[in-house]
Every structure is written in structure tokens, then in C-alpha cells.
Design an enzyme around this catalytic site. Structure first.
Site, PDB file in Angstrom:
ATOM      1  N   GLY A  17     -18.271 -25.840  -4.409  1.00  0.00           N
ATOM      2  CA  GLY A  17     -19.216 -25.420  -5.428  1.00  0.00           C
ATOM      3  C   GLY A  17     -18.849 -24.853  -6.428  1.00  0.00           C
ATOM      4  O   GLY A  17     -17.616 -24.693  -6.654  1.00  0.00           O
ATOM      5  N   SER A  18     -19.088 -23.480  -7.235  1.00  0.00           N
ATOM      6  CA  SER A  18     -18.731 -22.729  -8.299  1.00  0.00           C
ATOM      7  C   SER A  18     -17.451 -21.793  -7.617  1.00  0.00           C
ATOM      8  O   SER A  18     -17.165 -21.492  -6.167  1.00  0.00           O
ATOM      9  CB  SER A  18     -19.838 -21.385  -8.579  1.00  0.00           C
ATOM     10  OG  SER A  18     -19.304 -21.167  -9.501  1.00  0.00           O
ATOM     11  N   THR A  19     -16.629 -21.434  -8.499  1.00  0.00           N
ATOM     12  CA  THR A  19     -15.494 -21.177  -8.864  1.00  0.00           C
ATOM     13  C   THR A  19     -15.544 -19.644  -8.404  1.00  0.00           C
ATOM     14  O   THR A  19     -15.040 -18.896  -7.596  1.00  0.00           O
ATOM     15  CB  THR A  19     -14.409 -20.619  -9.870  1.00  0.00           C
ATOM     16  OG1 THR A  19     -15.494 -20.685 -10.724  1.00  0.00           O
ATOM     17  CG2 THR A  19     -14.091 -22.615 -10.130  1.00  0.00           C
ATOM     18  N   VAL A  20     -16.947 -19.297  -8.430  1.00  0.00           N
ATOM     19  CA  VAL A  20     -17.379 -17.972  -7.610  1.00  0.00           C
ATOM     20  C   VAL A  20     -17.405 -17.679  -7.025  1.00  0.00           C
ATOM     21  O   VAL A  20     -17.180 -16.618  -6.051  1.00  0.00           O
ATOM     22  CB  VAL A  20     -19.323 -17.882  -8.046  1.00  0.00           C
ATOM     23  CG1 VAL A  20     -19.365 -16.129  -8.110  1.00  0.00           C
ATOM     24  CG2 VAL A  20     -19.250 -17.396  -9.580  1.00  0.00           C
ATOM     25  N   GLY A  21     -17.676 -18.700  -6.034  1.00  0.00           N
ATOM     26  CA  GLY A  21     -17.389 -18.732  -3.882  1.00  0.00           C
ATOM     27  C   GLY A  21     -15.881 -18.462  -4.038  1.00  0.00           C
ATOM     28  O   GLY A  21     -15.843 -17.451  -3.183  1.00  0.00           O
TER      29      GLY A  21
END
Length: 129
Positions: free
Chosen positions: A61-65
């Protein structure tokens, strides 16, 4: 039993094992306020990662993870440690900025869930009785 791997994030932690063979996205699959897996399609749905040694194949998933992992830490509901088959950037950065010990590429098999394991992220080892 002592398993050797690669150090990802330094530190040590000892806690019950919670594992899955399904990749995990911290953005959208884990509630940052509670530490509970909220994706109904994930095998760990409804379980809390808080205070557990969380073992999974890799993050997705996203680097926001990475920031979700940090939010878990700030909210006091982060995993005690990570054991990842093949750690990628999202989980590595999240573990490092949150001070969560992490290892990957272990040399052997882990015990059953609930078993107490010790992760030494500095040495890159996992031990259990």
C-alpha cells in the site's frame, strides 16, 4: 530456538506472536487509534496488534502506512516488534521512526500464535523456548 535474520530496526521486545501469511497494509487495514485489524477480508480481522510481535510476509500500500505505524506508536497500540519475511520501505521506515524492533529474512520457522518470542532487532535474531 534461535533464528537468525537481518536487522531492520534496532531494539528488543518480548511478546506473544501474532502471525499471518497474508500481506498487510497499515493504511486502511489497521485502525491507528485502536490497533485493531479492520479489514473484514484479512485473516486477522478483529484482532489487535497492540503489544504483539506481528509477523507477516510484507507490507503493501501507500507510503502513508509508515505514518500509520507511527500513529499506532503514539497512541500506545503499536506492535511490540515486527517479523517480516521480506521487509519493504513502508514497514522499515514505520518501524524505525517508531522505535519498533524489526527483523526479516529469518532462517527458520516461527512457533504458533500466542507463543512468547523475543525479537532482537539490533542483532537480527528471534528466540523462543
Amino acid at each position: 530456538m534461535k533464528l537468525s535474520g537481518r536487522s531492520i530496526s534496532k531494539g528488543t521486545a518480548e511478546a506473544p506472536l501474532l502471525s499471518t501469511d497474508v500481506p498487510l497494509s497499515f493504511l486502511g487495514q489497521v485502525d491507528a487509534k485502536t490497533g485493531i485489524i479492520i479489514d473484514k477480508a484479512h485473516p486477522l480481522y478483529g484482532k489487535s496488534v497492540a503489544g504483539k510481535v506481528l509477523a507477516f510476509p510484507y507490507g503493501k500500500g501507500s507510503t502513508v502506512g509508515s505514518y500509520v505505524i507511527y500513529a499506532l506508536h503514539k497512541n500506545g497500540v503499536a506492535p511490540a516488534a515486527f517479523i517480516v519475511k521480506q521487509c519493504e520501505t513502508i514497514v522499515a521506515v514505520g518501524a524505525i521512526i517508531s522505535g519498533i524492533p524489526a527483523v526479516d529474512q529469518l532462517s527458520g520457522n516461527l512457533p504458533e500464535d500466542g507463543h512468547i518470542v523475543k525479537v532482537n532487532g539490533t542483532e537480527g535474531t528471534v528466540t523462543y523456548a
